[in-house]
Design a protein around this motif. Structure first.
Motif, mmCIF file in Angstrom:
data_model
loop_
_atom_site.group_PDB
_atom_site.id
_atom_site.type_symbol
_atom_site.label_atom_id
_atom_site.label_comp_id
_atom_site.label_asym_id
_atom_site.label_seq_id
_atom_site.Cartn_x
_atom_site.Cartn_y
_atom_site.Cartn_z
ATOM 1 N N ALA A 406 0.814 -1.215 0.000
ATOM 2 C CA ALA A 406 0.000 0.000 0.000
ATOM 3 C C ALA A 406 0.846 1.263 0.000
ATOM 4 N N HIS A 407 2.161 1.132 -0.104
ATOM 5 C CA HIS A 407 3.051 2.297 -0.029
ATOM 6 C C HIS A 407 2.712 3.339 -1.089
ATOM 7 N N PHE A 408 2.449 2.905 -2.292
ATOM 8 C CA PHE A 408 2.199 3.845 -3.387
ATOM 9 C C PHE A 408 0.773 4.382 -3.368
ATOM 10 N N HIS A 409 -0.017 3.975 -2.365
ATOM 11 C CA HIS A 409 -1.372 4.502 -2.171
ATOM 12 C C HIS A 409 -1.474 5.199 -0.814
ATOM 13 N N ASP A 410 -0.337 5.656 -0.304
ATOM 14 C CA ASP A 410 -0.283 6.379 0.973
ATOM 15 C C ASP A 410 -0.840 5.564 2.139
ATOM 16 N N TYR A 411 -0.750 4.246 2.026
ATOM 17 C CA TYR A 411 -1.168 3.338 3.104
ATOM 18 C C TYR A 411 -2.628 3.538 3.498
ATOM 19 N N SER A 412 -3.439 4.064 2.591
ATOM 20 C CA SER A 412 -4.812 4.435 2.959
ATOM 21 C C SER A 412 -5.686 3.224 3.258
ATOM 22 N N ASP A 413 -5.428 2.109 2.590
ATOM 23 C CA ASP A 413 -6.242 0.926 2.841
ATOM 24 C C ASP A 413 -5.376 -0.305 2.650
ATOM 25 N N TRP A 414 -5.623 -1.334 3.449
ATOM 26 C CA TRP A 414 -4.771 -2.517 3.393
ATOM 27 C C TRP A 414 -5.049 -3.366 2.158
ATOM 28 N N TYR A 415 -6.101 -3.045 1.403
ATOM 29 C CA TYR A 415 -6.365 -3.775 0.169
ATOM 30 C C TYR A 415 -5.959 -2.983 -1.077
ATOM 31 N N ASP A 416 -5.242 -1.886 -0.904
ATOM 32 C CA ASP A 416 -4.683 -1.162 -2.048
ATOM 33 C C ASP A 416 -3.357 -1.806 -2.413
ATOM 34 N N TYR A 417 -3.344 -2.583 -3.495
ATOM 35 C CA TYR A 417 -2.151 -3.358 -3.821
ATOM 36 C C TYR A 417 -1.458 -2.825 -5.066
ATOM 37 N N LEU A 521 12.414 -1.746 14.601
ATOM 38 C CA LEU A 521 11.925 -3.123 14.611
ATOM 39 C C LEU A 521 12.068 -3.830 15.958
ATOM 40 N N PHE A 522 12.849 -3.248 16.870
ATOM 41 C CA PHE A 522 13.100 -3.918 18.150
ATOM 42 C C PHE A 522 12.061 -3.467 19.177
ATOM 43 N N THR A 523 10.895 -4.110 19.136
ATOM 44 C CA THR A 523 9.825 -3.838 20.093
ATOM 45 C C THR A 523 10.103 -4.600 21.395
ATOM 46 N N PRO A 524 9.347 -4.340 22.463
ATOM 47 C CA PRO A 524 9.579 -5.078 23.715
ATOM 48 C C PRO A 524 9.518 -6.594 23.533
ATOM 49 N N TRP A 525 8.676 -7.061 22.606
ATOM 50 C CA TRP A 525 8.643 -8.485 22.246
ATOM 51 C C TRP A 525 9.003 -8.571 20.761
ATOM 52 N N PRO A 526 10.295 -8.576 20.492
ATOM 53 C CA PRO A 526 10.755 -8.444 19.107
ATOM 54 C C PRO A 526 10.507 -9.720 18.303
ATOM 55 N N PHE A 527 10.538 -9.568 16.947
ATOM 56 C CA PHE A 527 10.818 -8.348 16.211
ATOM 57 C C PHE A 527 9.548 -7.894 15.509
ATOM 58 N N ALA A 528 9.369 -6.585 15.374
ATOM 59 C CA ALA A 528 8.246 -6.067 14.605
ATOM 60 C C ALA A 528 8.420 -6.445 13.143
ATOM 61 N N THR A 529 7.321 -6.705 12.476
ATOM 62 C CA THR A 529 7.389 -7.038 11.052
ATOM 63 C C THR A 529 7.548 -5.807 10.179
ATOM 64 N N THR A 530 7.270 -4.625 10.739
ATOM 65 C CA THR A 530 7.427 -3.360 10.015
ATOM 66 C C THR A 530 7.930 -2.304 10.990
ATOM 67 N N SER A 531 8.704 -1.391 10.491
ATOM 68 C CA SER A 531 9.281 -0.338 11.324
ATOM 69 C C SER A 531 8.206 0.553 11.937
ATOM 70 N N ARG A 532 8.480 1.013 13.145
ATOM 71 C CA ARG A 532 7.600 1.983 13.791
ATOM 72 C C ARG A 532 7.430 3.249 12.957
ATOM 73 N N GLN A 533 8.361 3.522 12.062
ATOM 74 C CA GLN A 533 8.310 4.747 11.273
ATOM 75 C C GLN A 533 7.262 4.688 10.168
ATOM 76 N N CYS A 534 6.711 3.512 9.907
ATOM 77 C CA CYS A 534 5.703 3.363 8.858
ATOM 78 C C CYS A 534 4.373 3.944 9.337
ATOM 79 N N PRO A 535 3.681 4.750 8.521
ATOM 80 C CA PRO A 535 2.395 5.331 8.946
ATOM 81 C C PRO A 535 1.331 4.286 9.278
ATOM 82 N N ALA A 536 1.432 3.091 8.699
ATOM 83 C CA ALA A 536 0.439 2.045 8.949
ATOM 84 C C ALA A 536 0.830 1.148 10.120
#
Length: 741
Positions: A406-417, A521-536
């Protein structure tokens, strides 16, 4: 009588994993075809049981053994009871109207659902106990002999026959078996109520008689159940008790998800992804990690059976498919609008990995051709622009709802592929090409091996050239149409390291800064599948950013054991194959402990339970219990204990357990031999007195190598003559025309 007084040390798997309570209404033991999806807290075995699968169009086995008890004229209420869960059975105890009722519930390996019941009169007077036994599974039934009711139906294109047996009076009907017993004060008696499930009445009768004739069916069952672990599982312990317990839980997980129906498309042993929540089938997404795990079981037919099932159902175009006994699923060329083309990951690499541990020349010959056909199919169907970088086809992959789509759709919906070429799938393809080359090399076919080695090198070069962003220092998915980066930092950007596709160059090592950063990616219970910096980003499953969704299949921040398994592989290979100092063996060892702790309920070290995914902030698990979608014991063997499978007669042992003071791994079946590895630091408190402090490697009970400290050792394996090879030199190999070119 039951085995309540039997020495518990006879059943170590029960001792290690015992817990109080219903454990999410699960039942540990499973048969070759029958298992429990949901066990209700009632007398007998009530709830939802399944025959082979749990599809909505299948016929469930509902309330297979329903028991009602009366003390005199008073019915026994079934709501209050003490319950203890064990891998081999479930124990339930209740006392009402002066009658103590103890039940031992289990499923035998040959598909007999058993309730062994003991009644004890604890009142101050004699009592009459009446027991009514029936089965909700027997819709159309007829009496069989004095103590039985028989019936059956068809499901998944298979005939199912069942026989219910329990003590019965002559006036019992074809629906309910009735019995009555007088108990004096302090007197006890026991009975067995059981439902045998099979493909023919004769087979059901045979299995039923086998268990009814045992003086103590529970004891016989527990011995057979424990024997599976004794015969198959390497023994392991280490200075981290949580890791040790997780080792044995993971083998329970394998046994729990094992089926061997010998029917239809599943003609060999197969391990399901799960037996709850709709995952009771062979799934190509999880099969590679499952194969990596179960190859360390001593019975080679278990891993070889997995390989054969997927090869025998391989589609004409070469892709592997999800398996049920009566159908398969996968991408069919020319079938537009197929809503579920299936998953395609790194099965060929897992095939070869299993055959390194348990070689079989004949199977290797068939596997090499199957793997070749698969590689050609992936190039044709998933590499549309012929650059050896794969487009998995949108949502139809393991990481269904990943924000890069969904990156190229501004992460607006999880079904924007967006159609993407992804670093994870391209790394899988690289691993498959390398494995196919190794298979042909093992058969002495150097020309084919060179061809696939060449393809693998080109694939690795393409990953580094097109997916590596020098600006951000990370591997990204790219838009298939123009190669533009989807700058969403996902954990799968490190997967190329896990499969050896990245050269030892300091430019690439900085990618692991993002893995170890608490801001990414290093959450308290690692690892996150996506960076905290991602808007989604959301660490909690089932959310897209702050928006709640109706599925847990979100890979935008939750922690998935699947991803963790591959990230351990990435860190381990970085330590062994790259000259860097960012990731250390101490970091890897600490993470393995944290990974084990996460796969427990509420951080309770006594209650291991692996789920689909976890909230990276709280550690709360979501989805199917006992979910076999990851590996752990394989990582213990290869990275913590250091056993590295190889094509030749040498084996390298290189433990990365910086943080453990000792470990002992014994009885690993490897290429027809048994390997044991023992390590102990030089401290005054000795864990073992049969070896010197340091690192000891034994082959077939004899010391083969020793070092005073933790280091890398190379061991020469004894020679064992392989099976004679079948002549395949004249056989046509899929893709042969490409090799000629």
């Amino acid at each position: 009588m039951t085995d309540a007084t039997a020495p518990q040390e006879q059943f170590p798997i029960d001792v290690i994993l015992a817990r109080r309570g219903l454990r999410h209404h699960t039942l540990g033991p499973t048969g070759r075809r029958v298992y429990c999806d949901r066990l209700d807290n009632l007398l007998g075995l009530r709830g939802r049981f399944c025959y082979i699968h749990d599809r909505p169009d299948g016929q469930p086995i509902s309330d297979p053994v329903a028991v009602e008890v009366l003390v005199g004229e008073q019915p026994v209420s079934t709501k209050r009871a003490a319950v203890y869960w064990y891998p081999s059975h479930l124990y339930r105890r209740t006392t009402q109207h002066g009658l103590r009722i103890q039940e031992y519930k289990f499923i035998t390996e040959d598909d007999v659902i058993c309730d062994q019941i003991e009644f004890t009169n604890e009142s101050d007077q004699a009592v009459t106990v009446t027991v009514h036994t029936s089965s909700g599974a027997l819709v159309e039934a007829a009496r069989v002999g004095k103590d039985g009711i028989a019936g059956g139906w068809r499901t998944y294109e298979q005939t199912v026959r069942m026989i219910l047996a329990a003590p019965a009076r002559a006036d019992s009907s074809n629906r309910v078996l009735k019995t009555e017993v007088e108990l004096q004060v302090g007197e006890s008696t026991s009975m067995l109520a059981a439902l045998a499930v099979a493909d023919t009445p004769a087979n059901a009768q045979r299995s039923l008689q086998r268990w009814m004739q045992h003086e103590d069916p529970l004891l016989a069952h527990r011995r057979r159940y424990q024997a599976w672990y004794d015969d198959n599982c390497p023994r392991f312990e280490c200075s981290d008790a949580t890791v040790t317990r997780m080792w044995w839980y993971r083998w329970f997980l394998a046994r729990h998800n094992l089926v061997d129906p010998e029917l239809g498309h599943i003609s060999h042993p197969l391990f399901y992804e799960g037996k709850h929540g709709g995952y009771a089938r062979g799934v190509t997404a999880s099969a590679p990690l499952i194969l990596n795990e179960v190859r360390w079981l001593r019975d080679a037919s278990l891993s070889h059976g997995m390989i054969r099932n997927y090869m025998h159902t391989q589609s004409s175009h070469g892709l592997y498919r999800d398996l049920w006994v009566d159908r398969v699923r996968g991408l069919e060329p020319g079938r537009e609008g197929n809503p579920d083309p299936g998953y395609e990951e790194f099965l060929p690499a897992a095939f070869m990995g299993a055959l390194l541990v348990h070689p079989d020349r004949e199977l290797l010959e068939h596997a090499a051709q199957s793997m070749t056909a698969n590689s050609e199919a992936l190039r044709k169907l998933r590499d549309c622009n012929n650059n050896l970088l794969l487009n998995p086809g949108g949502h139809h992959m393991t990481q269904e709802h990943a924000p890069s789509f969904a990156h190229f759709h501004d992460y607006s919906d999880w079904y924007d592929y967006t159609e993407l070429e992804r670093p994870d799938y391209s790394a899988f393809f690289y691993a498959n090409l390398r494995a196919t080359a190794a298979a042909w090399r093992g058969l002495g076919r150097s020309r084919e091996a060179q061809w696939f080695d060449g393809l693998a090198k080109r694939c690795a070069a393409a990953i580094c050239e097109h997916m590596w962003d020098t600006q951000d220092g990370y591997f990204y998915a790219i838009r298939e149409s123009d190669g533009e980066f989807a700058r969403c930092r996902e954990a799968n950007g490190l997967f190329p390291f896990a499969f050896g596709a990245v050269p030892d160059d300091p430019e690439y090592h900085g990618a692991f800064v993002h893995l170890l950063s608490e801001e990414e990616l290093f959450t308290p219970w690692p690892f996150a599948t996506t960076s905290r910096q991602c808007p989604a980003f959301s660490a909690r499953p089932g959310h897209w950013g702050w928006e709640k969704k109706d599925s847990y299949c979100t890979w935008n921040g939750p922690t998935w054991p699947y991803t963790n398994s591959i990230l351990v592989e990435a860190m381990g290979r970085l330590l062994r194959e790259h000259n860097q100092h960012l990731v250390t063996a101490e970091i890897l060892c600490a993470f393995m402990g944290k990974f084990a702790a996460m796969m427990h309920e509420s951080e309770d070290a006594g209650s291991p339970m692996v789920r689909e995914c976890y909230d990276g902030e709280t550690g709360e698990g979501f989805g199917c219990p006992d979910y076999f979608h990851s590996s752990y014991n394989d990582l213990i063997v290869r990275f913590m204990c250091g056993l590295i499978p190889d094509e030749g007669r040498e084996v390298t042992v290189d433990p990365l357990c910086d943080g453990w003071s000792w470990f002992r791994l014994e009885g690993v079946g490897y290429r027809g031999h048994e390997i044991s590895i023992v390590y102990e630091t030089r401290k005054t408190d000795r864990a073992y007195d049969d070896v010197e402090p340091g690192l000891t490697v034994m082959v077939d009970g004899q010391v083969a190598a020793y070092a005073p400290d933790r280091t890398s050792l190379v061991v020469q394996m004894p020679f064992r003559k392989p099976k004679p090879a079948t002549d395949v030199s004249s056989q046509e190999v899929p893709g042969q025309s490409d090799i000629e070119q």
